[in-house]
Design an enzyme around this catalytic site. Structure first.
Site, PDB file in Angstrom:
ATOM      1  CB  SER A 157      -0.886   0.013   1.251  1.00 43.52           C
ATOM      2  OG  SER A 157      -1.514   1.281   1.419  1.00 43.52           O
ATOM      3  CE1 TYR A 171      -3.079   0.066   4.345  1.00 42.92           C
ATOM      4  CE2 TYR A 171      -3.812  -2.088   5.091  1.00 42.92           C
ATOM      5  CZ  TYR A 171      -3.486  -1.222   4.070  1.00 42.92           C
ATOM      6  OH  TYR A 171      -3.570  -1.637   2.761  1.00 42.92           O
ATOM      7  CE  LYS A 175      -1.526  -4.411   3.371  1.00 47.26           C
ATOM      8  NZ  LYS A 175      -1.800  -5.726   2.771  1.00 47.26           N
TER       9      LYS A 175
HETATM   10  C1  WQD Z   1      -9.928   9.527   0.337  1.00 44.74           C
HETATM   11  C2  WQD Z   1     -10.210  11.005   0.462  1.00 44.74           C
HETATM   12  C3  WQD Z   1     -10.521  11.720   2.731  1.00 44.74           C
HETATM   13  C4  WQD Z   1     -14.282   9.501   3.305  1.00 44.74           C
HETATM   14  C5  WQD Z   1      -7.073   4.852   2.666  1.00 44.74           C
HETATM   15  C6  WQD Z   1      -6.022   4.117   3.427  1.00 44.74           C
HETATM   16  C7  WQD Z   1      -4.972   3.648   2.460  1.00 44.74           C
HETATM   17  C8  WQD Z   1      -5.596   2.826   1.350  1.00 44.74           C
HETATM   18  C9  WQD Z   1      -6.699   3.602   0.668  1.00 44.74           C
HETATM   19  C10 WQD Z   1      -5.459   0.432   1.599  1.00 44.74           C
HETATM   20  C11 WQD Z   1      -9.461  11.658   1.638  1.00 44.74           C
HETATM   21  C12 WQD Z   1     -11.798  11.904   1.924  1.00 44.74           C
HETATM   22  C13 WQD Z   1     -13.121  10.016   2.750  1.00 44.74           C
HETATM   23  C14 WQD Z   1     -15.334  10.380   3.665  1.00 44.74           C
HETATM   24  C15 WQD Z   1     -14.033  12.228   2.888  1.00 44.74           C
HETATM   25  N1  WQD Z   1      -6.106   1.600   1.856  1.00 44.74           N
HETATM   26  N2  WQD Z   1     -13.008  11.353   2.553  1.00 44.74           N
HETATM   27  N3  WQD Z   1     -15.164  11.714   3.437  1.00 44.74           N
HETATM   28  O1  WQD Z   1      -7.498   7.832   3.397  1.00 44.74           O
HETATM   29  O2  WQD Z   1      -6.689   8.231   1.003  1.00 44.74           O
HETATM   30  O3  WQD Z   1      -6.524   5.965   2.036  1.00 44.74           O
HETATM   31  O4  WQD Z   1      -7.629   3.993   1.694  1.00 44.74           O
HETATM   32  O5  WQD Z   1      -4.421   0.245   1.055  1.00 44.74           O
HETATM   33  O6  WQD Z   1      -4.066   2.860   3.181  1.00 44.74           O
HETATM   34  O7  WQD Z   1      -5.441   5.041   4.315  1.00 44.74           O
HETATM   35  O8  WQD Z   1      -8.739   6.848   1.403  1.00 44.74           O
HETATM   36  O9  WQD Z   1     -11.083   6.759   0.753  1.00 44.74           O
HETATM   37  O10 WQD Z   1     -10.516   7.056   3.226  1.00 44.74           O
HETATM   38  O11 WQD Z   1     -10.141   8.946   1.640  1.00 44.74           O
HETATM   39  O12 WQD Z   1     -13.913  13.448   2.710  1.00 44.74           O
HETATM   40  O13 WQD Z   1     -16.424   9.973   4.186  1.00 44.74           O
HETATM   41  O14 WQD Z   1     -11.594  11.185   0.728  1.00 44.74           O
HETATM   42  O15 WQD Z   1     -10.301  12.811   3.611  1.00 44.74           O
HETATM   43  O16 WQD Z   1      -9.102  12.967   1.238  1.00 44.74           O
HETATM   44  P1  WQD Z   1      -7.335   7.341   2.001  1.00 44.74           P
HETATM   45  P2  WQD Z   1     -10.201   7.353   1.793  1.00 44.74           P
END
Ligand code: WQD
Length: 325
Positions: free
Chosen positions: A116, A140, A144
């Site tokens: 990741s 997490y 990894k």
């Molecule tokens: C994306 C964007 C949030 C939800 C995570 C893990 C990473 C990987 C991918 C596995 C950000 C914003 C999100 C919401 C929002 N997982 N958001 N409202 O945090 O980039 O990565 O998933 O490998 O390890 O950390 O993904 O989809 O949570 O967020 O505004 O209800 O959407 O702030 O900018 P993230 P995400």
């Protein structure tokens, strides 16, 4: 050739199983169905119900003899990993140790490992390439990185080759609609947006609109899960052909903001998708975008489906039948 896909009933794992099948591989899926779905299993793949926490179950399935193994069985919610590090250590690290030790005993190599972008932590420069410092900021990402370190030592000491594939933000669904299972209680942006679109959730919380980005909301590198899956096949074939391990980023190399994703989702679904601006989420960097030039150069990998409209439309096809209003 025979490939064992551990975690092959999950969201990404089922797309990886589909890609290997489409390339003519004989596929066995090993999964405990804790977060994966039986409906994600394919007629043309063998299924073994088992758990990576039971080495004897791994030993039994690996006795079948395989030309390689893909390991995607892990807990993946970054926020949850900070609350339950014990569960993440057990599943993501001890589980991986079980797999490596049983694969080594069974003479199975290479291992294709689902890693990741979380191994990098906050970006010190953009786009992020594979040489970027590895300073994970959530447990997490730490798990990894620890497994990547184990793989490197097993390569050096046992000749067990591997490919560590560092996913950026996986999204979308199979364009042919062959994957059926919807993630339960998703934590990621696009499935949450879709749950709002169909009425499962009332509104989207936008975590911050005061970031130093073009519209103030967070920017991420979303990559279509089918593009990811294809890279697992080409990475496997590369490692076998060159007898050399590989660590690569997989991202679309383009950033999409939260507000842009919501706007495209409203346009494509035709649903209002109410959203409320909230405070920033702890640990979120403003922007994360990959350099995938290494995957392009070594594997010839070029994402085909990772444009925002394909990501949204293929996900909407999965959710639209669940509209509850
Ligand atoms: C994306 C964007 C949030 C939800 C995570 C893990 C990473 C990987 C991918 C596995 C950000 C914003 C999100 C919401 C929002 N997982 N958001 N409202 O945090 O980039 O990565 O998933 O490998 O390890 O950390 O993904 O989809 O949570 O967020 O505004 O209800 O959407 O702030 O900018 P993230 P995400």
């Amino acid at each position: 050739m025979k490939i064992l896909i551990i975690g092959g009933a999950g969201y990404i794992g089922s797309h990886v199983a589909r890609a290997f099948l489409d390339h003519g591989y004989e596929v066995t899926v090993f999964d405990n169905l804790q977060t994966g779905f039986r409906e994600n299993l394919f007629e043309d793949a063998r299924f073994v119900h088992g758990d990576i926490m039971h080495p004897e179950q791994l030993r039994a399935v690996m006795a079948g003899g395989y030309d390689g193994c893909v390991h995607l069985a892990a807990l993946k919610a970054a926020g949850q990993s900070m609350l339950h590090p014990d569960a993440y250590a057990e599943s993501n690290i001890s589980g991986a140790i079980n797999i490596l030790n049983q694969a080594s005993a069974a003479g199975i190599s290479p291992i294709i490992f689902s890693s990741s972008a979380a191994v990098y932590g906050s970006p010190q420069y953009l786009p992020i390439d594979e040489s970027h410092p590895k300073e994970p900021e959530n447990f997490y990402g730490f798990t990894k990185l620890e497994v990547e370190r184990l793989l490197d030592w097993y390569d050096r000491l046992k000749g067990m080759r591997y490919a560590a594939i560092r996913y950026f933000n996986a999204a979308g669904y199979d364009v042919q609609g062959r994957i059926k299972g919807l993630e339960l209680n998703p934590e990621n942006l696009l499935p949450i947006v879709m749950e709002v679109a169909v009425g499962i959730r009332e509104k989207l919380s936008v975590f911050g609109d005061d970031y130093p980005t073009r519209d103030g909301s967070g920017i991420r590198d979303y990559v279509h899960v089918s593009d990811l899956a294809e890279a697992h096949v080409t990475a496997f074939e590369y490692v076998v052909k060159h007898d050399k391990s590989l660590v690569i980023n997989l991202g679309s190399q383009t950033g999409v903001s939260v507000l842009e994703m919501v706007e495209r989702a409203r346009a494509i679904t035709g649903m209002p998708i109410p959203a409320e601006i909230r405070g920033r989420r702890a640990g979120d960097p403003a922007e994360l975008v990959a350099s995938s030039s290494k995957a392009l150069e070594l594997l010839g990998w070029v994402p085909k489906y990772s444009d925002v409209d394909t990501l949204v439309s293929t996900t909407w096809k999965m959710y639209e039948k669940h509209v509850s209003r």
